[in-house]
Design an enzyme around this catalytic site. Structure first.
Site, short mmCIF file in Angstrom:
data_model
loop_
_atom_site.label_atom_id
_atom_site.label_comp_id
_atom_site.label_asym_id
_atom_site.label_seq_id
_atom_site.Cartn_x
_atom_site.Cartn_y
_atom_site.Cartn_z
N ARG A 172 -99.34 77.85 57.60
CA ARG A 172 -98.01 77.25 57.50
C ARG A 172 -97.00 78.33 57.13
O ARG A 172 -97.37 79.44 56.75
CB ARG A 172 -97.99 76.12 56.47
CG ARG A 172 -98.38 76.56 55.06
CD ARG A 172 -98.31 75.41 54.09
NE ARG A 172 -98.66 75.84 52.74
CZ ARG A 172 -98.56 75.07 51.66
NH1 ARG A 172 -98.12 73.82 51.77
NH2 ARG A 172 -98.88 75.52 50.47
N GLU B 29 -91.08 74.22 49.83
CA GLU B 29 -91.47 75.40 49.05
C GLU B 29 -91.01 76.69 49.74
O GLU B 29 -91.80 77.60 50.02
CB GLU B 29 -92.98 75.43 48.82
CG GLU B 29 -93.49 74.28 47.99
CD GLU B 29 -94.99 74.28 47.77
OE1 GLU B 29 -95.47 73.59 46.86
OE2 GLU B 29 -95.71 74.98 48.52
N GLU C 172 -93.89 67.80 43.30
CA GLU C 172 -95.34 67.88 43.46
C GLU C 172 -96.00 68.32 42.16
O GLU C 172 -95.50 69.23 41.49
CB GLU C 172 -95.74 68.91 44.52
CG GLU C 172 -95.45 68.58 45.95
CD GLU C 172 -95.99 69.67 46.89
OE1 GLU C 172 -96.98 70.35 46.51
OE2 GLU C 172 -95.44 69.84 47.98
N GLU D 190 -106.47 71.34 52.88
CA GLU D 190 -106.29 70.79 51.53
C GLU D 190 -107.10 69.52 51.30
O GLU D 190 -106.75 68.71 50.46
CB GLU D 190 -104.80 70.54 51.27
CG GLU D 190 -104.01 71.85 51.22
CD GLU D 190 -102.54 71.63 50.90
OE1 GLU D 190 -102.08 72.21 49.90
OE2 GLU D 190 -101.86 70.91 51.65
#
Length: 670
Positions: free
Chosen positions: A123, A162, A321, A369
């Site tokens: 990513r 992020e 998060e 994940e």
């Protein structure tokens, strides 16, 4: 505090003025068949979820091919959530470009300092300065804004995800051109850049902007220009901020009434972005945080939440998060013990968060994940994790009156400075073992051990109101900051700073005349040479503590400076280790070695006492309980692994269990 020109909180679809704490998670329905979605919203209502972040990594699903859009599934999910009174923090989905885009335009991919392309497969495989990426990304943002701007479920926009987590430093040709333009704006002329970068050294003098490159890997065992390195870090943070602004402006033009945010990463050693400089770009601050294992894990959690609260200027912020239990990216990923899920969540609330959200809602069955915990784990709703999640939802509903209440400022503060963090850990320094954030955290732990509340505040903010200010490793001190510190002490403030402080100006040029440079006169000391320690070296001090990492050969140059502690062993034996200059009602103290939390605690007790700063806790609870205050609410956190009698605060017979939290109204009412 950072300046916030337009703070706006979530646009709740119903009863917008009702106090409430947001509770939810990243929701990734695209990972699951449609028949799971209705089960999801049923379980969300059971848990008390009232908001989810949606579509964060959905670009390839929304736009499967260039010019082809598929909104049908997202329409259905948005409607389903709204029908169940669950609000949506809708992401712009730009964090992870789809394969068709990188295949057609590999020039959007980042390049590392060695010239290697960072390929797709994970990513954030995009350049912040790529005009090609930006054109495609803003087209996606525009399409989302036009389609969902009026949707009743929409509570906020979530830009990217992020930013800078994996692509903060790009050394591509796009980055080089953008860096040159950034430098033009900063310095105006090449001559001024040459002066600031000290390019007479190693024949680096430039005659044209186009000659300047990012600090790519040069000769092995050689060092790039240090000011070039520092400016590239500043530029990289600003380049990401410029990208943030580009998405934000599209959203504000299309949906001016919908607040906009993005999730920061104030945690651990994640430091490429100067978040204090970003806060004013957003309608509200949001942050992601994950517990870092180790002896200071709880303190680091509190430190980070505290810093976010002050980056947000004391206004409500959003915990976007954190984890219900184990993560998947540490060497060993341990599950949280009973009580830790609630304790971790409420630590953020105590420091100003009005939203508590997790990654993610349902634990993935596949992908990178899949072993990261979630609100609904692989074991399903019949699990300890989901029961703890549901209990937390109940607690947050009971704590609804906390929403919107301000954090009560402490009397002491720790200054946090990104320039000093970035610059102090660069190469070709007296020691490469120095860790800026670790030293700051050590001081925070010492405050907690003494039961003294301390705020963690950006050095660029308004910290003069604090009676005691600790500025650890304040390596970069421009003249205006030096003047502020001098005025602070002159007005009666009490400053404490440490080794490797005051050394350079904003250009990484040494303040000449002896260390600690810009702070030398304020501290009343002079150091001719540093005395860094090898890994197996320590220095004993005459107060019984042990120093590591660093020592200084200190000479006292002002009779108003007293020696509080001396070195007992090592090269500096007999010389000052800790000094304090008090020319008037204020004072300036200097700590010349790394003492760690155990060594700092008794020293800080002395310095705080002289500054008139004391604990608000009963003596028996100091060091065992962390206190945070929001409005009329006092949060008590058990820092130990044993039950604590908190009768002195909460009434007869009240016990605070290990890993537990108690919330009191002023006056002691639970």
């Amino acid at each position: 505090m950072p300046h916030h020109p337009r703070h706006r909180w979530l646009r709740w679809p119903s009863e917008p003025d009702r106090p409430r704490l947001a509770f939810g998670a990243d929701y990734n329905p695209e990972q699951w068949p449609r028949e799971v979605w209705r089960d999801d919203v049923r379980a969300m209502k059971t848990a008390g979820v009232n908001i989810v972040s949606l579509a964060i990594f959905s670009w390839a699903r929304i736009q499967p091919r260039e010019g082809v859009w598929d909104f049908a599934w997202l329409d259905e999910v948005m409607d389903l959530l709204h029908g169940n009174e669950i609000a949506v923090d809708l992401a712009t989905a730009t964090a992870s470009p789809p394969p068709w885009l990188t295949a057609a335009h590999p020039e959007i991919l980042p390049v590392d300092r060695e010239g290697h392309t960072r390929w797709p497969g994970a990513r954030q495989h995009w350049r912040p300065t790529s005009p090609v990426f930006r054109a495609h990304a803003l087209a996606l943002v525009t399409a989302l804004a036009e389609r969902y701007g009026e949707h009743p479920a929409l509570a906020a926009w979530h830009i990217n995800n992020e930013l800078g987590c994996h692509n903060a430093y790009d050394y591509s040709d796009d980055a080089a051109r953008a860096f040159q333009e950034w430098l033009r704006r900063r310095y105006g002329t090449v001559d001024e850049l040459n002066r600031a970068w000290a390019t007479t050294f190693w024949s680096q003098r430039y005659s044209d902007w186009e000659q300047i490159l990012p600090p790519r890997l040069s000769a092995p065992s050689s060092y790039p220009n240090p000011t070039q390195q520092l400016d590239f870090k500043r530029f990289s943070s600003d380049a990401l901020r410029d990208y943030l602004r580009a998405e934000r402006e599209v959203l504000r033009a299309a949906t001016p009434d919908v607040p906009v945010t993005t999730n920061f990463l104030v945690m651990g050693d994640t430091g490429p972005v100067d978040y204090a400089a970003w806060a004013g770009e957003l309608d509200f601050v949001a942050n992601d945080h994950y517990v870092i294992p180790g002896p200071q894990a709880r303190d680091e959690l509190s430190f980070s939440a505290n810093l976010v609260g002050n980056i947000a200027g004391g206004l409500p912020w959003y915990l976007m998060e954190h984890s219900t239990s184990a993560v998947n990216w540490q060497p060993v990923n341990k599950a949280k013990a009973p009580g830790e899920l609630a304790r971790d969540s409420l630590t953020h609330v105590a420091h100003g968060a009005d939203a508590v959200c997790f990654f993610q809602w349902r634990q993935s069955a596949g992908g990178a994940e899949k072993y990261h915990s979630a609100m609904v784990p692989h074991a399903g709703e019949d699990s300890a994790v989901f029961r703890a999640v549901t209990e937390l939802g109940t607690t947050l509903r009971e704590l609804a009156p906390v929403a919107g209440t301000p954090r009560e400022p402490a009397r002491a503060a720790i200054l946090f400075d990104w320039d000093s963090w970035w610059a102090s850990e660069q190469d070709s320094h007296p020691s490469d073992r120095l860790r800026y954030r670790r030293e700051a955290l050590d001081w925070y732990s010492a405050f907690l051990e003494l039961g003294i509340r301390a705020d963690v505040v950006p050095a660029s903010g308004a910290w003069e109101r604090y009676e005691l200010v600790v500025a650890p490793i304040l390596y970069v001190v421009p003249r205006p900051l030096a003047d502020r510190l001098d005025a602070y002490v002159g007005a009666g403030g009490h400053l404490v700073t440490t080794y490797f402080s005051g050394i350079v100006d904003e250009h990484e040029h040494v303040w000449l005349g002896g260390y600690p440079g810009a702070l030398r006169d304020l501290l009343g000391i002079r150091i001719e040479e540093f005395g860094p320690l090898l890994d197996d070296e320590t220095a004993e001090l005459d107060d019984g503590s042990t120093g590591a990492l660093w020592t200084d050969r200190i000479d006292i140059v002002d009779p108003a400076t007293e020696v509080l502690v001396r070195y007992k062993t090592g090269e500096q034996a007999g010389r000052p280790a800790v000094t304090r200059r008090a020319p008037g009602p204020g004072s300036a103290a200097y700590v010349s070695t790394r003492l760690g939390p155990a060594g700092l605690t008794p020293l800080l007790a002395t310095l705080a006492s002289r500054a008139g700063v004391t604990s608000e806790l009963p003596a028996a609870l100091r060091g065992h309980v962390e206190l945070a205050v929001r409005g009329p609410h006092r949060f008590l956190f058990n820092r130990t692994d044993r039950p604590l009698d908190v009768s002195a605060l909460a009434g007869p017979g009240r016990v605070l269990a290990p890993r537990a939290v108690m919330v009191l109204l002023h006056g002691g009412t639970p």
